[in-house]
Design an enzyme around this catalytic site. Structure first.
Site, short mmCIF file in Angstrom:
data_model
loop_
_atom_site.label_atom_id
_atom_site.label_comp_id
_atom_site.label_asym_id
_atom_site.label_seq_id
_atom_site.Cartn_x
_atom_site.Cartn_y
_atom_site.Cartn_z
CB SER A 115 -0.99 0.09 1.14
OG SER A 115 -0.28 0.08 2.42
CE LYS A 172 -2.67 1.93 4.67
NZ LYS A 172 -2.70 0.97 3.46
#
Length: 321
Positions: free
Chosen positions: A39, A107
């Protein structure tokens, strides 16, 4: 003083002292994490082992590694023993995912409390809570559009961080996935005419071409750099300060351990034809020769990543791996 130092040395040399010192370091200074998914590719890669600075945003409640057991109560009610600075836009952050409050995610913080977001096919637009004058003074006109009576910055971080990309590893993209999982997403679907590059999809007879979100106070919107292959705040919501752990620090080891079936077909997650093409070159990706080439490459150490500070690493143009 000398007597104290001698006792401290003897204590630190004992098994008990070593264990206590290591636990104190893990609790309050640095903790090891491994990147399990793509990701954040191509800023962070699957198989990157890194240390996180646990004091970047205050001191979180210490926990025993691997089992996640908190060793102290949450006296302050905000997940931290000591309050500290909040995550800033653009920071790469380690946190607990809100949907279970146990799993560690990594993230990029793209928005903070009061910011508004629009997301649609290959586009992230942000209206910073500081207002239109702030946007005009910090971004060139080519990055700014007007919608909903205010100014928005289009993909504000992509020019600065080369690893941010929209390259799906599977057919489709995250915008279509959000439409497919409409009942699960955190953002509100809407239709806004005139959005540059927006596609309109009819859902239950209603046109939709974007998703909207306003971030709650003291919350942070986390989105992966590999935005078409990232399960993030778009699906499970803003991250409160109480779930913030720290900031990636340095990559101390990086290993390519994925199997051919994983990178070719996504078995177990992590389909990655970019990495496969680099190894197999002109060979057909689905050939036995490519499988054998990958098996020879598997378990290789990415020495060029070892010892690198993530803060500096994220500014480099990534290779196709």
């Amino acid at each position: 003083m000398r007597s104290f130092l001698r006792r401290l040395y003897r204590f630190s040399s004992s098994w008990t002292g070593t264990i206590i010192i290591v636990l104190l370091l893990i609790f309050f200074v640095a903790q090891s994490f491994v990147i399990p998914s793509g990701s954040m590719k191509r800023t962070l890669l699957i198989g990157d082992f890194l240390f996180a600075k646990k004091f970047s945003y205050g001191i979180p409640i210490p926990e025993i590694p691997w089992i996640g057991l908190k060793v102290l109560p949450d006296f302050r009610g905000d997940g931290h023993l000591i309050d500290g600075p909040r995550p800033q836009r653009e920071d790469i952050v380690i946190f607990y995912v809100p949907k279970d409050r146990k799993t560690h995610f990594v993230k990029r913080c793209v928005a903070v409390g009061g910011d508004e977001l629009l997301y649609y096919d290959k586009h992230l637009l942000i209206h910073f809570h500081e207002g239109d004058d702030y946007i005009r003074s910090h971004y060139p006109p080519k990055k700014i559009v007007r919608a909903m009576g205010k100014l928005w910055v289009v993909n504000p971080y992509r020019d600065k961080y080369p690893g941010i990309q929209y390259k799906p590893e599977y057919p489709g993209n995250s915008f279509l996935m959000m439409l497919y999982r409409l009942d699960e997403v955190d953002m509100k679907p809407l239709f806004l005419p005139g959005l540059p590059g927006a596609r309109t999809v009819t859902v239950a007879g209603v046109p939709v071409n974007a998703f909207y979100k306003k971030v709650e106070p003291d919350h942070y919107y986390m989105i992966g750099d590999n935005r078409d292959n990232s399960e993030d705040s778009r699906f499970w919501g803003s991250v409160p300060y109480s779930l913030i752990i720290g900031k990636p620090w340095v990559i101390y080891f990086s290993l390519e351990y994925r199997s051919y079936d994983r990178v070719m077909y996504g078995k177990g997650g992590g389909r990655d034809h970019q990495a496969l093409r680099k190894v197999c070159k002109t060979l057909p990706l689905d050939s036995q020769a490519c499988r054998e080439a990958w098996n020879r490459h598997r378990f290789s150490v990415r020495w060029d990543r070892v010892g690198r500070n993530v803060e500096h690493f994220q500014y480099e143009v990534p290779r196709d791996d």
